[in-house]
Motif scaffolding. Structure first.
Motif, PDB file in Angstrom:
ATOM      1  N   UNK A 157      -7.002   7.877   9.175  1.00  0.00           N
ATOM      2  CA  UNK A 157      -8.022   6.829   8.990  1.00  0.00           C
ATOM      3  C   UNK A 157      -7.597   5.830   7.912  1.00  0.00           C
ATOM      4  N   UNK A 158      -7.060   6.368   6.828  1.00  0.00           N
ATOM      5  CA  UNK A 158      -6.609   5.482   5.738  1.00  0.00           C
ATOM      6  C   UNK A 158      -5.478   4.590   6.234  1.00  0.00           C
ATOM      7  N   UNK A 159      -4.531   5.183   6.974  1.00  0.00           N
ATOM      8  CA  UNK A 159      -3.398   4.409   7.499  1.00  0.00           C
ATOM      9  C   UNK A 159      -3.912   3.285   8.408  1.00  0.00           C
ATOM     10  N   UNK A 160      -4.863   3.636   9.279  1.00  0.00           N
ATOM     11  CA  UNK A 160      -5.407   2.616  10.194  1.00  0.00           C
ATOM     12  C   UNK A 160      -6.184   1.539   9.443  1.00  0.00           C
ATOM     13  N   UNK A 161      -6.873   1.963   8.386  1.00  0.00           N
ATOM     14  CA  UNK A 161      -7.617   0.971   7.599  1.00  0.00           C
ATOM     15  C   UNK A 161      -6.657   0.020   6.886  1.00  0.00           C
ATOM     16  N   UNK A 162      -5.508   0.547   6.450  1.00  0.00           N
ATOM     17  CA  UNK A 162      -4.483  -0.301   5.816  1.00  0.00           C
ATOM     18  C   UNK A 162      -3.907  -1.280   6.846  1.00  0.00           C
ATOM     19  N   UNK A 163      -3.712  -0.786   8.076  1.00  0.00           N
ATOM     20  CA  UNK A 163      -3.181  -1.666   9.132  1.00  0.00           C
ATOM     21  C   UNK A 163      -4.150  -2.794   9.433  1.00  0.00           C
ATOM     22  N   UNK A 164      -5.442  -2.461   9.365  1.00  0.00           N
ATOM     23  CA  UNK A 164      -6.468  -3.452   9.702  1.00  0.00           C
ATOM     24  C   UNK A 164      -6.679  -4.483   8.591  1.00  0.00           C
ATOM     25  N   UNK A 165      -6.297  -4.117   7.370  1.00  0.00           N
ATOM     26  CA  UNK A 165      -6.506  -5.049   6.246  1.00  0.00           C
ATOM     27  C   UNK A 165      -5.496  -6.193   6.305  1.00  0.00           C
ATOM     28  N   UNK A 166      -6.017  -7.395   6.151  1.00  0.00           N
ATOM     29  CA  UNK A 166      -5.123  -8.562   6.245  1.00  0.00           C
ATOM     30  C   UNK A 166      -4.383  -8.840   4.938  1.00  0.00           C
TER      31      UNK A 166
ATOM     32  N   UNK B 189     -12.963  -5.582  -4.487  1.00  0.00           N
ATOM     33  CA  UNK B 189     -14.376  -5.739  -4.857  1.00  0.00           C
ATOM     34  C   UNK B 189     -15.240  -4.587  -4.349  1.00  0.00           C
ATOM     35  N   UNK B 190     -14.849  -4.029  -3.210  1.00  0.00           N
ATOM     36  CA  UNK B 190     -15.606  -2.893  -2.661  1.00  0.00           C
ATOM     37  C   UNK B 190     -15.108  -1.549  -3.214  1.00  0.00           C
ATOM     38  N   UNK B 191     -14.316  -1.620  -4.275  1.00  0.00           N
ATOM     39  CA  UNK B 191     -13.740  -0.450  -4.940  1.00  0.00           C
ATOM     40  C   UNK B 191     -12.834   0.352  -4.010  1.00  0.00           C
ATOM     41  N   UNK B 192     -12.267  -0.323  -3.024  1.00  0.00           N
ATOM     42  CA  UNK B 192     -11.336   0.354  -2.111  1.00  0.00           C
ATOM     43  C   UNK B 192      -9.917   0.222  -2.646  1.00  0.00           C
ATOM     44  N   UNK B 193      -9.238   1.351  -2.833  1.00  0.00           N
ATOM     45  CA  UNK B 193      -7.861   1.257  -3.361  1.00  0.00           C
ATOM     46  C   UNK B 193      -6.850   0.954  -2.260  1.00  0.00           C
TER      47      UNK B 193
ATOM     48  N   UNK C  75       0.848  -1.200   0.000  1.00  0.00           N
ATOM     49  CA  UNK C  75       0.000   0.000   0.000  1.00  0.00           C
ATOM     50  C   UNK C  75       0.881   1.248   0.000  1.00  0.00           C
ATOM     51  N   UNK C  76       0.365   2.326  -0.547  1.00  0.00           N
ATOM     52  CA  UNK C  76       1.129   3.593  -0.582  1.00  0.00           C
ATOM     53  C   UNK C  76       0.276   4.754  -0.098  1.00  0.00           C
TER      54      UNK C  76
ATOM     55  N   UNK D  60      -2.991  18.883  -1.237  1.00  0.00           N
ATOM     56  CA  UNK D  60      -2.949  19.996  -0.276  1.00  0.00           C
ATOM     57  C   UNK D  60      -4.167  20.005   0.642  1.00  0.00           C
ATOM     58  N   UNK D  61      -5.313  19.657   0.076  1.00  0.00           N
ATOM     59  CA  UNK D  61      -6.541  19.741   0.870  1.00  0.00           C
ATOM     60  C   UNK D  61      -6.885  18.431   1.600  1.00  0.00           C
ATOM     61  N   UNK D  62      -5.995  17.458   1.573  1.00  0.00           N
ATOM     62  CA  UNK D  62      -6.268  16.196   2.296  1.00  0.00           C
ATOM     63  C   UNK D  62      -6.043  16.426   3.797  1.00  0.00           C
ATOM     64  N   UNK D  63      -7.053  16.087   4.580  1.00  0.00           N
ATOM     65  CA  UNK D  63      -6.945  16.342   6.022  1.00  0.00           C
ATOM     66  C   UNK D  63      -6.117  15.255   6.718  1.00  0.00           C
ATOM     67  N   UNK D  64      -5.585  15.616   7.885  1.00  0.00           N
ATOM     68  CA  UNK D  64      -4.771  14.668   8.648  1.00  0.00           C
ATOM     69  C   UNK D  64      -5.627  13.491   9.127  1.00  0.00           C
ATOM     70  N   UNK D  65      -6.872  13.793   9.491  1.00  0.00           N
ATOM     71  CA  UNK D  65      -7.763  12.700   9.949  1.00  0.00           C
ATOM     72  C   UNK D  65      -7.995  11.683   8.834  1.00  0.00           C
TER      73      UNK D  65
END
Lengths: 210, 119
Positions: B50-59, B30-34, B9-10, B41-46
């Protein structure tokens, strides 16, 4: 009395630890230069293709990974990552096969002048056979292009050489990233082992003092 | 080496993500999740966290690559991750060169040689 073997073990681990850090430093440097090379080539490609031609907007709506990482964990808790790439050349060959087979199936020899009735019947039979076979060809052909498409094609068919060079650099970076991850895991593991060894040594020292 | 391999993941700026996707790591499941996040610039820290944590949770993810300047924004989340799989790798970005003193792994290693350890 018991201090010497513990100290020796600790010294050896420290040397191993230093070696690992040195290797990490080397690989890190290589990774950084490769990434820089990749960015430079992307920028060059953007310059020749146009500002908005190499951006996130060109990403495909369907993506299949061409690289997989096999992660295994040893009993000690050390993780090992092995990078495996799906062979692009094999896929390309399959795709080119389908393109070649379409030609003769659709075209072939055509008789334009005075065809006998009998032959017509024969042709009808053969055409029926062909029409029965054709859908099978198509169904096979439809699957291959969407799966494992070369990401270079997202940015056009005739992409500049720089983009290909950028791709090659990032491919190397991916392989190196797996090696660095393995090394990082080994470093963390050695560090934990050294900490426990250090505690053991301190216990021995305190016992000797008493 | 049995079964299906894991993904890489990146989380990074546009050029970093483009480069790695060119390398062939991109996946839309399948759920269209990249398996990537282009930080603008406008991407928030949250959102990044959240994306980082979701990547950690993905097996199905084995390695997470993250630009170091983005890792700095969510340092607490990276430091809290202690498992070896998925591995988190900090990489440089175009405007921010790699600084080893900021890397979580190297900071942990450096922390070992504190004065207390040698007493």
């Amino acid at each position: 009395m018991g201090l010497d073997p513990a100290s020796l073990r600790l010294d050896q681990q420290l040397l191993d630890f230093m070696d690992q850090l040195e290797m990490l430093e080397e690989k890190r440097q290589k990774l950084n230069t490769l990434i820089e090379e990749g960015w430079f080539n992307i920028s060059k490609a953007r310059y020749s293709m146009g500002n908005k031609q190499v951006s996130a907007l060109q990403y495909a709506s369907e993506m299949e990974p061409l690289v997989h990482v096999y992660a295994s964990q040893s009993e000690k808790g050390e993780a090992e990552f092995k990078c495996e790439r799906i062979n692009g050349k094999a896929e390309e060959l399959k795709e080119s096969d389908t393109v070649e087979t379409i030609g003769p199936a659709e075209g072939g020899l055509r008789r334009r002048v005075n065809v006998k009735k009998k032959e017509n019947k024969d042709e009808k039979d053969t055409s029926k056979d062909q029409s029965e076979k054709e859908p099978q060809f198509n169904s096979k052909g439809e699957k291959s292009p969407c799966q494992h498409q070369d990401p270079l094609n997202w940015f056009g068919i005739l992409v500049p050489q720089n983009l290909k060079q950028a791709q090659a650099a990032f491919k190397e970076v991916i392989a190196l990233a797996a090696e660095i991850s393995t090394l990082q895991s080994a470093i963390v593991k050695t560090r934990l082992e050294m900490q426990t060894q250090m505690k053991d040594k301190q216990k021995i020292v305190s016992e000797l003092k008493e | 080496m049995t079964g299906r391999g894991k993904l890489i993941a990146v989380i990074g700026d546009e050029d970093t993500c483009t480069g790695f996707l060119l390398g062939g790591i991109g996946e839309l499941n399948k759920n269209r999740k990249p398996n990537f996040l282009v930080v603008e610039k406008d991407t928030s820290i949250t959102e990044i966290e959240e994306t980082f944590k979701s990547f950690l949770a993905r097996t199905d993810i084995g390695i997470i690559l993250i630009n170091q300047f983005i890792a700095e924004m969510i340092r607490h989340a990276i430091d809290a991750h202690m498992q070896s799989i998925p591995a988190v790798l900090e990489i440089p970005s175009k405007e921010h060169p790699y600084d080893a003193s900021k890397d979580s792994i190297l900071r942990r290693a450096k922390g070992m040689f504190s004065a207390e350890d040698f007493r």
